[in-house]
Design a protein around this motif. Structure first.
Motif, short mmCIF file in Angstrom:
data_model
loop_
_atom_site.label_atom_id
_atom_site.label_comp_id
_atom_site.label_asym_id
_atom_site.label_seq_id
_atom_site.Cartn_x
_atom_site.Cartn_y
_atom_site.Cartn_z
N ALA A 113 0.82 -1.21 0.00
CA ALA A 113 0.00 0.00 0.00
C ALA A 113 0.86 1.27 0.00
O ALA A 113 0.52 2.26 -0.64
N ARG A 114 1.98 1.21 0.73
CA ARG A 114 2.84 2.39 0.83
C ARG A 114 3.46 2.76 -0.50
O ARG A 114 3.72 3.93 -0.79
N GLN A 115 3.72 1.78 -1.36
CA GLN A 115 4.43 2.06 -2.61
C GLN A 115 3.65 1.61 -3.83
O GLN A 115 4.22 1.46 -4.91
N ALA A 116 2.34 1.43 -3.67
CA ALA A 116 1.53 0.84 -4.74
C ALA A 116 1.61 1.63 -6.05
O ALA A 116 1.75 1.06 -7.13
N VAL A 117 1.54 2.95 -5.95
CA VAL A 117 1.52 3.77 -7.16
C VAL A 117 2.82 3.62 -7.94
O VAL A 117 2.82 3.40 -9.16
N LYS A 118 3.94 3.72 -7.25
CA LYS A 118 5.24 3.66 -7.93
C LYS A 118 5.69 2.23 -8.22
O LYS A 118 6.53 2.02 -9.09
N GLY A 139 3.79 -0.11 -9.44
CA GLY A 139 3.19 -0.48 -10.71
C GLY A 139 2.69 -1.92 -10.76
O GLY A 139 2.46 -2.56 -9.74
N TRP A 140 2.53 -2.40 -12.00
CA TRP A 140 2.02 -3.76 -12.19
C TRP A 140 3.01 -4.80 -11.67
O TRP A 140 2.60 -5.88 -11.20
N LEU A 141 4.28 -4.50 -11.76
CA LEU A 141 5.29 -5.43 -11.26
C LEU A 141 5.09 -5.67 -9.76
O LEU A 141 5.11 -6.82 -9.31
N GLY A 142 4.89 -4.60 -9.03
CA GLY A 142 4.66 -4.72 -7.61
C GLY A 142 3.35 -5.43 -7.29
O GLY A 142 3.27 -6.20 -6.33
N LEU A 143 2.32 -5.15 -8.08
CA LEU A 143 1.02 -5.79 -7.85
C LEU A 143 1.10 -7.30 -8.02
O LEU A 143 0.61 -8.06 -7.18
N VAL A 144 1.73 -7.74 -9.11
CA VAL A 144 1.85 -9.18 -9.35
C VAL A 144 2.69 -9.82 -8.27
O VAL A 144 2.35 -10.89 -7.74
N GLY A 145 3.80 -9.18 -7.89
CA GLY A 145 4.63 -9.71 -6.82
C GLY A 145 3.88 -9.79 -5.51
O GLY A 145 3.99 -10.78 -4.78
N PHE A 146 3.09 -8.76 -5.21
CA PHE A 146 2.30 -8.74 -3.98
C PHE A 146 1.29 -9.88 -3.96
O PHE A 146 1.13 -10.58 -2.95
N ARG A 206 12.80 -0.26 -7.53
CA ARG A 206 12.48 0.79 -8.51
C ARG A 206 11.62 1.89 -7.92
O ARG A 206 11.70 3.04 -8.36
N ALA A 207 10.79 1.57 -6.92
CA ALA A 207 9.88 2.56 -6.35
C ALA A 207 10.63 3.63 -5.56
O ALA A 207 10.15 4.77 -5.46
N ARG A 208 11.77 3.29 -4.96
CA ARG A 208 12.59 4.24 -4.20
C ARG A 208 11.85 4.87 -3.02
O ARG A 208 12.09 6.02 -2.66
N ILE A 209 10.95 4.12 -2.41
CA ILE A 209 10.24 4.61 -1.23
C ILE A 209 10.78 3.93 0.03
O ILE A 209 11.15 4.60 0.99
N LEU A 210 10.83 2.63 0.01
CA LEU A 210 11.44 1.86 1.10
C LEU A 210 12.89 1.57 0.73
O LEU A 210 13.29 1.76 -0.42
#
Length: 225
Positions: A66-71, A73-80, A157-161
């Motif tokens: 949730a913290r990095q969902a926007v950045k 992207g789809w890669l993060g969604l599939v991994g999640f 890639r998100a550079r948030i965490l």
């Protein structure tokens, strides 16, 4: 404690930290996947901790995504999605190993031996009685590796965490097949890097200073009420 987006994210970070540390403990203290270990106290203790790892890890993963969902992207969604599925399936297996398998080992050793062969390979006369479980477990390996790799890359890639945590997660899951060439007692140690990565992300999420727009809106609404 006031329920705000920021506080929920911090609680998710605490869950991820707890789940990651539980995974490290499981990796360090897990007995060999041998039928003789099933009735020991250490076996029961480690698998209760593994149940906690699955529960808190899943809750924490929701907050991390949730913290990095926007950045991410789809890669993060599939991994999640893949990692979440892995946590759910592993929870079921570890529950059986913590609370049911020790009883089976005492009353029906052959069935307990067939269960252990799910993880160690081979077949027994009772393997067919386990239905789709051996196939399901083999599939979790693919889900774990691909999910961790994609989520780790997305985090990097998100550079948030912390980007290092993303790298560690990706490497930790990709290295999972190495466990196949290790001894039964050493195989669980391969989980330690993934546990550390999850705990690292959780700690970063828990201690991050953030002022989400939703929380600012809550504060503004209170000020005008």
């Amino acid at each position: 404690m006031e329920i705000t987006n920021a506080n929920l994210i911090r609680l998710a970070g605490l869950s991820a930290l707890t789940g990651g540390l539980c995974y490290v403990i499981v990796g360090v203290f897990h007995p060999a996947n041998d039928p003789a270990s099933v009735t020991t106290t250490s076996w029961a203790t480690v698998h209760v901790i593994a149940c906690a790892m699955s529960f808190f890890g899943l809750l924490g993963l929701v907050g991390i995504y949730a913290r990095q969902a926007v950045k991410a992207g789809w890669l993060g969604l599939v991994g999640f999605i893949l990692l979440s599925l892995w946590f759910v399936v592993v929870m079921g297996f570890t529950f059986v190993e913590a609370f049911i398998l020790p009883q089976l080992a005492a009353t029906t050793p052959a069935l307990a031996d067939a269960w252990m062969k799910i993880f160690n390979g081979g077949t027994s006369t009772l393997s067919l009685s386990l239905g789709v479980l051996p196939t399901l477990w083999r599939l979790t390996g693919f889900v774990y590796i691909l999910g961790g790799l994609l989520f780790g890359i997305a985090t990097f890639r998100a550079r948030i965490l912390p980007r290092g945590a993303g790298v560690l997660l990706a490497l930790g899951t990709v290295l999972a097949p190495v466990g196949a060439v290790l001894s039964l007692s050493a195989q669980p140690k391969i989980a330690i890097p993934t546990g550390l990565a999850l705990a690292w992300m959780g700690y970063a999420l828990m201690t991050e200073r953030q002022t989400p727009a939703a929380d600012r809106n809550n504060q503004a609404a209170k000020a005008t009420s």
